[in-house]
Structure formats: structure tokens, C-alpha cells
Scaffold this active site. Sequence first.
Site, PDB file in Angstrom:
ATOM      1  N   VAL A 104       0.892  -1.163   0.000  1.00  0.00           N
ATOM      2  CA  VAL A 104       0.000   0.000   0.000  1.00  0.00           C
ATOM      3  C   VAL A 104       0.933   1.216   0.000  1.00  0.00           C
ATOM      4  CG1 VAL A 104      -1.731   1.290   1.302  1.00  0.00           C
ATOM      5  CG2 VAL A 104      -1.871  -1.210   1.175  1.00  0.00           C
ATOM      6  N   PRO A 105       1.078   1.895  -1.139  1.00  0.00           N
ATOM      7  CA  PRO A 105       2.237   2.762  -1.396  1.00  0.00           C
ATOM      8  C   PRO A 105       2.185   4.154  -0.755  1.00  0.00           C
ATOM      9  CG  PRO A 105       0.807   2.761  -3.290  1.00  0.00           C
ATOM     10  CD  PRO A 105       0.211   1.778  -2.323  1.00  0.00           C
ATOM     11  N   CYS A 106       2.307   4.213   0.559  1.00  0.00           N
ATOM     12  CA  CYS A 106       2.358   5.514   1.227  1.00  0.00           C
ATOM     13  C   CYS A 106       3.642   6.277   0.892  1.00  0.00           C
ATOM     14  CB  CYS A 106       2.209   5.348   2.735  1.00  0.00           C
ATOM     15  SG  CYS A 106       3.389   4.217   3.491  1.00  0.00           S
ATOM     16  N   HIS A 107       4.637   5.568   0.325  1.00  0.00           N
ATOM     17  CA  HIS A 107       5.876   6.255  -0.058  1.00  0.00           C
ATOM     18  C   HIS A 107       5.657   7.237  -1.208  1.00  0.00           C
ATOM     19  CE1 HIS A 107       5.711   2.620  -2.623  1.00  0.00           C
ATOM     20  NE2 HIS A 107       6.277   3.383  -3.546  1.00  0.00           N
ATOM     21  N   ARG A 108       4.531   7.148  -1.894  1.00  0.00           N
ATOM     22  CA  ARG A 108       4.246   8.046  -3.016  1.00  0.00           C
ATOM     23  C   ARG A 108       3.615   9.367  -2.574  1.00  0.00           C
ATOM     24  NH1 ARG A 108       1.626   3.106  -6.524  1.00  0.00           N
ATOM     25  NH2 ARG A 108       3.564   1.905  -6.739  1.00  0.00           N
TER      26      ARG A 108
END
Length: 210
Positions: free
Chosen positions: A178-182
Site C-alpha cells: 500500500v504505497p504511502c511512499h508516493r
Amino acid sequence: MSTPRADTHALADPAMAALHDATTPTDADLAALHARLESRADADLDVVYRTVDSPVGPLLLAATDAGLVRVAFAVEDHDAVLQTLADRVGPRILRAPGRLDAAAREVEEYFAGRRHSFDLPLDLRLSAGFRRLVQEHLPHIGFGSTASYAQVAVAVGNPGAVRAVGTACATNPLPVVVPCHRVLRSDGSLGGYVGGLDAKRTLLTLETAA
């Protein structure tokens, strides 16, 4: 930490009793017994887990029957993560790499640049309310793209909740998948990240280079 193990009660199993009485068990007998005991043990488990190597260090993958429930960086202390899962999901936890082969394969494909989205069932029980709403939105930020905390707040229908979006990203139980790094600050700077800023930078660089 010491994690609980499922008790298979093998000698109480009719298949085991038959095997115990057999003088020369066949390979088929042994295979059937192994499958039966494995199935019984799996049914008794709350969480299975394994670790995988990655360019951002070893990642802990943990899953329930519903799906992947936790991804943890090494900086999060894997023993502490497992203890939290025991407290919040259930105490019957077992290291079972084979049960997480599909998740490990997709993570490895992602880091190799061959996968741009994940097709894994997810168990989102560790999040609720606004945090879960934000985390459910994050996969809509495409591979190689970014959004600001303010843009995410608008996208989930609460433009004034910029700080709350940051908290939802910081408490995301499934980073990478779940790409919270984006999610970045409005000025383009990185902001925070559960795996550390070096990990966030590595993930963003990987995606823009793919």
C-alpha cells in the site's frame, strides 16, 4: 520473541494411528499424513509470517486467512511487530514461508521492476476510520507517480485533514504494498516514512527508473 505453535495432536489422528500400526508405510501414506497434519495446523493459526530480502533491508510479511495483514521494515523491530499481531489479531503465530510464497514473489517482482501493482488479498483490520480510508486510496496513486498530503486529503473528501493524512501514512500497516511512499509534502520534499527516508527515497527512485 517466542511465538505460539499449533498443536497437531498427531497421535490422536486416525491417519497417524493407521500409520503407527502399519509395518511398512508407503510414500503415499506419508504424504497423506503430512498433508492432513499441515491442514490441521494451518486451521489453528491466526497469523503466518516470513521475511524476504529487499533493497531496503529485510521485510517481514505476515498474513491471516483474509490476506496480507502486515509488512514491516527492519527498523520497526520484527519481534515487536509479531507481538502486536499476537495482541491484536490472535496468539497463534507461526513462521510458515510457504504460505507466503505468492506475497514474496510479488514483492520480489516489484523490486526487480517487473511489477507495478500488487494483486494480493489484503486484511485491513489493523486500520479503521479515516486512516483506513486514506490507506485504501493510496493504491490509486499510480506506480512512478506521487501526490501531496493535501491532494490526498482532497481526494478522500476532507481537504482540511492534511495532518491526519500524514498520520494515516505513518501508521500504514502495509508499506510498499500500500504505497504511502508516493505521498510527499506540497513543496516536493519527502516528508516522513515508517521505513526511514532512505527507504522512501529508494522506492521512489526504483519506480521512476523502471
